[in-house]
Scaffold this motif. Structure first.
Motif, PDB file in Angstrom:
ATOM      1  N   ALA A 210      18.962   1.706  -3.565  1.00 50.22           N
ATOM      2  CA  ALA A 210      19.668   2.808  -4.023  1.00 50.22           C
ATOM      3  C   ALA A 210      19.324   3.552  -5.513  1.00 50.22           C
ATOM      4  O   ALA A 210      19.172   4.588  -5.469  1.00 50.22           O
ATOM      5  CB  ALA A 210      21.281   2.637  -3.746  1.00 50.22           C
ATOM      6  N   LEU A 211      19.117   2.584  -6.408  1.00 54.22           N
ATOM      7  CA  LEU A 211      18.674   3.169  -7.514  1.00 54.22           C
ATOM      8  C   LEU A 211      17.380   3.662  -7.729  1.00 54.22           C
ATOM      9  O   LEU A 211      17.079   4.649  -8.585  1.00 54.22           O
ATOM     10  CB  LEU A 211      18.906   1.989  -8.610  1.00 54.22           C
ATOM     11  N   LYS A 212      16.492   3.237  -6.765  1.00 57.06           N
ATOM     12  CA  LYS A 212      15.277   3.994  -6.825  1.00 57.06           C
ATOM     13  C   LYS A 212      15.368   5.394  -6.137  1.00 57.06           C
ATOM     14  O   LYS A 212      14.717   6.383  -6.775  1.00 57.06           O
ATOM     15  CB  LYS A 212      14.184   3.138  -5.799  1.00 57.06           C
ATOM     16  N   TYR A 213      16.091   5.466  -5.306  1.00 59.12           N
ATOM     17  CA  TYR A 213      16.342   7.106  -4.754  1.00 59.12           C
ATOM     18  C   TYR A 213      16.942   7.822  -5.792  1.00 59.12           C
ATOM     19  O   TYR A 213      16.598   8.949  -6.045  1.00 59.12           O
ATOM     20  CB  TYR A 213      17.327   6.758  -3.480  1.00 59.12           C
ATOM     21  N   ALA A 214      17.714   7.314  -6.632  1.00 61.84           N
ATOM     22  CA  ALA A 214      18.392   7.981  -7.842  1.00 61.84           C
ATOM     23  C   ALA A 214      17.392   8.499  -8.762  1.00 61.84           C
ATOM     24  O   ALA A 214      17.217   9.471  -9.393  1.00 61.84           O
ATOM     25  CB  ALA A 214      19.433   7.418  -8.357  1.00 61.84           C
TER      26      ALA A 214
ATOM     27  N   VAL B 201      12.408 -14.190  15.783  1.00 62.55           N
ATOM     28  CA  VAL B 201      13.009 -12.889  15.514  1.00 62.55           C
ATOM     29  C   VAL B 201      13.608 -12.901  14.130  1.00 62.55           C
ATOM     30  O   VAL B 201      14.655 -13.940  14.038  1.00 62.55           O
ATOM     31  CB  VAL B 201      13.850 -12.339  16.396  1.00 62.55           C
ATOM     32  N   GLU B 202      13.651 -12.117  13.222  1.00 63.27           N
ATOM     33  CA  GLU B 202      14.388 -12.055  11.805  1.00 63.27           C
ATOM     34  C   GLU B 202      15.348 -10.875  11.876  1.00 63.27           C
ATOM     35  O   GLU B 202      14.944  -9.804  12.236  1.00 63.27           O
ATOM     36  CB  GLU B 202      13.534 -12.109  10.727  1.00 63.27           C
ATOM     37  N   VAL B 203      16.853 -11.195  12.030  1.00 65.22           N
ATOM     38  CA  VAL B 203      17.620 -10.046  12.079  1.00 65.22           C
ATOM     39  C   VAL B 203      18.190  -9.948  10.480  1.00 65.22           C
ATOM     40  O   VAL B 203      18.590 -10.598   9.858  1.00 65.22           O
ATOM     41  CB  VAL B 203      18.924 -10.566  12.838  1.00 65.22           C
ATOM     42  N   LEU B 204      17.576  -8.774   9.809  1.00 65.00           N
ATOM     43  CA  LEU B 204      17.789  -8.210   8.478  1.00 65.00           C
ATOM     44  C   LEU B 204      18.899  -7.721   8.291  1.00 65.00           C
ATOM     45  O   LEU B 204      19.089  -6.543   8.782  1.00 65.00           O
ATOM     46  CB  LEU B 204      16.583  -7.483   8.089  1.00 65.00           C
ATOM     47  N   PRO B 205      19.973  -8.086   7.517  1.00 67.88           N
ATOM     48  CA  PRO B 205      21.060  -7.283   7.331  1.00 67.88           C
ATOM     49  C   PRO B 205      20.807  -6.108   6.373  1.00 67.88           C
ATOM     50  O   PRO B 205      20.053  -6.189   5.158  1.00 67.88           O
ATOM     51  CB  PRO B 205      22.132  -8.063   6.682  1.00 67.88           C
ATOM     52  N   PHE B 206      21.404  -4.822   6.634  1.00 72.92           N
ATOM     53  CA  PHE B 206      21.030  -3.690   6.014  1.00 72.92           C
ATOM     54  C   PHE B 206      21.659  -4.078   4.407  1.00 72.92           C
ATOM     55  O   PHE B 206      22.583  -4.530   4.330  1.00 72.92           O
ATOM     56  CB  PHE B 206      21.801  -2.446   6.481  1.00 72.92           C
ATOM     57  N   HIS B 207      21.088  -3.596   3.477  1.00 73.80           N
ATOM     58  CA  HIS B 207      21.317  -3.659   2.179  1.00 73.80           C
ATOM     59  C   HIS B 207      21.109  -2.248   1.380  1.00 73.80           C
ATOM     60  O   HIS B 207      20.506  -1.351   1.763  1.00 73.80           O
ATOM     61  CB  HIS B 207      20.736  -4.755   1.496  1.00 73.80           C
ATOM     62  N   LYS B 208      21.706  -2.123   0.085  1.00 71.50           N
ATOM     63  CA  LYS B 208      21.448  -0.937  -0.805  1.00 71.50           C
ATOM     64  C   LYS B 208      20.665  -1.364  -1.911  1.00 71.50           C
ATOM     65  O   LYS B 208      20.981  -0.539  -2.872  1.00 71.50           O
ATOM     66  CB  LYS B 208      23.046  -0.213  -1.017  1.00 71.50           C
ATOM     67  N   LEU B 209      19.841  -2.268  -1.814  1.00 74.42           N
ATOM     68  CA  LEU B 209      19.214  -2.471  -3.196  1.00 74.42           C
ATOM     69  C   LEU B 209      18.318  -1.540  -3.475  1.00 74.42           C
ATOM     70  O   LEU B 209      17.943  -1.485  -4.785  1.00 74.42           O
ATOM     71  CB  LEU B 209      18.521  -3.987  -2.969  1.00 74.42           C
TER      72      LEU B 209
ATOM     73  N   LEU C  29       0.697  -1.078   0.124  1.00 77.11           N
ATOM     74  CA  LEU C  29       0.030   0.037  -0.084  1.00 77.11           C
ATOM     75  C   LEU C  29       0.994   1.325   0.005  1.00 77.11           C
ATOM     76  O   LEU C  29       2.021   1.303   0.596  1.00 77.11           O
ATOM     77  CB  LEU C  29      -0.844  -0.030   1.114  1.00 77.11           C
ATOM     78  N   GLY C  30       0.201   2.081  -0.328  1.00 78.86           N
ATOM     79  CA  GLY C  30       1.229   3.564  -0.548  1.00 78.86           C
ATOM     80  C   GLY C  30       0.939   4.290   0.896  1.00 78.86           C
ATOM     81  O   GLY C  30      -0.175   4.253   1.351  1.00 78.86           O
ATOM     82  N   GLY C  31       2.067   5.080   1.243  1.00 74.48           N
ATOM     83  CA  GLY C  31       1.753   5.939   2.533  1.00 74.48           C
ATOM     84  C   GLY C  31       2.527   5.605   3.510  1.00 74.48           C
ATOM     85  O   GLY C  31       2.271   4.101   3.990  1.00 74.48           O
ATOM     86  N   CYS C  32       3.452   6.366   4.125  1.00 76.00           N
ATOM     87  CA  CYS C  32       3.952   5.906   5.319  1.00 76.00           C
ATOM     88  C   CYS C  32       4.495   7.016   6.104  1.00 76.00           C
ATOM     89  O   CYS C  32       4.942   8.199   5.543  1.00 76.00           O
ATOM     90  CB  CYS C  32       5.156   5.119   5.113  1.00 76.00           C
ATOM     91  N   PRO C  33       4.143   7.025   7.510  1.00 76.08           N
ATOM     92  CA  PRO C  33       4.338   8.253   8.340  1.00 76.08           C
ATOM     93  C   PRO C  33       5.708   8.391   8.841  1.00 76.08           C
ATOM     94  O   PRO C  33       6.333   9.440   9.403  1.00 76.08           O
ATOM     95  CB  PRO C  33       3.544   8.184   9.458  1.00 76.08           C
ATOM     96  N   LEU C  34       6.479   7.431   8.601  1.00 80.43           N
ATOM     97  CA  LEU C  34       8.172   7.364   8.982  1.00 80.43           C
ATOM     98  C   LEU C  34       8.964   7.623   7.640  1.00 80.43           C
ATOM     99  O   LEU C  34       8.335   7.278   6.463  1.00 80.43           O
ATOM    100  CB  LEU C  34       8.310   6.101   9.540  1.00 80.43           C
ATOM    101  N   ARG C  35      10.031   7.763   7.943  1.00 79.49           N
ATOM    102  CA  ARG C  35      11.118   8.175   6.915  1.00 79.49           C
ATOM    103  C   ARG C  35      12.516   7.349   7.160  1.00 79.49           C
ATOM    104  O   ARG C  35      13.340   8.224   7.560  1.00 79.49           O
ATOM    105  CB  ARG C  35      11.296   9.482   6.585  1.00 79.49           C
ATOM    106  N   CYS C  36      12.239   5.915   7.279  1.00 82.84           N
ATOM    107  CA  CYS C  36      13.425   5.346   7.643  1.00 82.84           C
ATOM    108  C   CYS C  36      14.598   5.240   6.942  1.00 82.84           C
ATOM    109  O   CYS C  36      14.573   5.396   5.490  1.00 82.84           O
ATOM    110  CB  CYS C  36      13.185   3.751   7.783  1.00 82.84           C
ATOM    111  N   ARG C  37      15.881   5.685   7.334  1.00 84.61           N
ATOM    112  CA  ARG C  37      17.215   5.984   6.518  1.00 84.61           C
ATOM    113  C   ARG C  37      17.476   4.833   5.795  1.00 84.61           C
ATOM    114  O   ARG C  37      17.907   5.045   4.657  1.00 84.61           O
ATOM    115  CB  ARG C  37      18.061   6.354   7.466  1.00 84.61           C
ATOM    116  N   TYR C  38      17.075   3.655   5.968  1.00 86.83           N
ATOM    117  CA  TYR C  38      17.382   2.610   5.169  1.00 86.83           C
ATOM    118  C   TYR C  38      16.412   1.676   4.245  1.00 86.83           C
ATOM    119  O   TYR C  38      16.135   0.917   3.697  1.00 86.83           O
ATOM    120  CB  TYR C  38      17.969   1.179   5.968  1.00 86.83           C
ATOM    121  N   CYS C  39      15.045   2.630   4.220  1.00 87.91           N
ATOM    122  CA  CYS C  39      13.852   2.240   3.545  1.00 87.91           C
ATOM    123  C   CYS C  39      14.262   1.979   2.106  1.00 87.91           C
ATOM    124  O   CYS C  39      14.872   2.792   1.534  1.00 87.91           O
ATOM    125  CB  CYS C  39      12.900   3.319   3.591  1.00 87.91           C
TER     126      CYS C  39
END
Length: 242
Positions: free
Chosen positions: A204-208, A194-202, A26-36
């Motif tokens: 990054a192209l969307k941000y660009a 509990v799922e420990v999810l490693p940060f990734h940069k997949l 769904l669209g819309g989110c109140p947070l802006r996670c730095r790793y989203c």
């Protein structure tokens, strides 16, 4: 007719709940996670209005395949609880199809989830992004307490949970921060894993493509040693870790 801001959907296996899932974003989110990694879902106006009937009709096409694969339906985001009326009716209709249902949420808007919505939710995928309040604010721009309150509510009503934690070197990896989450989660009787999810940069192209700076462009992904240490902290606190 209730409609919602729907960004997209996909069929996924073992990452958004048990088995093969029909995952609705769904669209819309109140947070802006730095790793989203889904910045394209931040704004509801960038999504398409769909009725509950339209979405359920699409899900029904894959019902038999999903049942055989031991899966179900997951509503994700963005943040699905930003559209609680739409999500409540959607979950009710999907449950009427006899399918397993899951809600993927940060818990930040947990107070917006009615008892009826949760009654038609078989599993909550709860993202606990940090324990330390200052770190949580740095990561998301929001506050941690609404998520913790929601987790306690889910535990009190016996709702199964999978807790997710994104491990970001130099941001969420502080031992005290991890220990706080691990201890809190271990005290919840309905957390199945509990799922420990490693940060990734997949993403990054969307941000660009959107012309948005990626906040963690210079942050490394977690080393195997760091992942082992954090997973061990959760296990040592008494959690089942995946």
């Amino acid at each position: 007719m209730i409609t919602g801001a729907v960004h997209s959907w996909d069929l996924a296996t073992a990452v958004d709940g048990p088995g093969t899932r029909f995952v609705l974003f769904l669209g819309g989110c109140p947070l802006r996670c730095r790793y989203c990694h889904n910045p394209e879902t931040w704004r509801m106006r960038d999504s398409t209005r769909r009725s509950v009937e339209e979405v359920v009709a699409e899900i029904a096409k894959y019902r038999r395949f999903i049942e055989v694969a031991g899966g179900g339906f997951t509503v994700s985001g963005g943040e699905p609880l930003l559209q609680p009326d739409f999500v409540e009716q959607l979950l009710r209709e999907v449950k009427a199809l006899g399918m397993h249902t899951a809600l993927d949420t940060s818990g930040y808007l947990g107070a917006w989830a009615t008892d009826e919505l949760l009654a038609d939710t078989d599993l909550v995928l709860l993202d606990i992004k940090s324990w330390d309040s200052d770190t949580y604010r740095e990561v998301t721009g929001g506050q941690i307490e609404p998520t913790l309150t929601f987790a306690r509510r889910l535990d009190a009503i016996g709702k199964p949970m999978w807790v997710r934690f994104v491990l970001v070197p130099g941001l969420t990896d502080d031992p005290g921060n991890v220990e706080g989450i691990a201890t809190f989660v271990a005290g919840l009787s309905t957390v199945e894993r509990v799922e420990v999810l490693p940060f990734h940069k997949l993403g990054a192209l969307k941000y660009a493509a959107l012309g948005i700076p990626f906040p963690l462009a210079d942050t490394p992904t977690p080393s195997p040693e760091l992942l082992d240490r954090v997973r061990a902290q959760f296990r040592d606190a008494g959690n089942a870790v995946h």
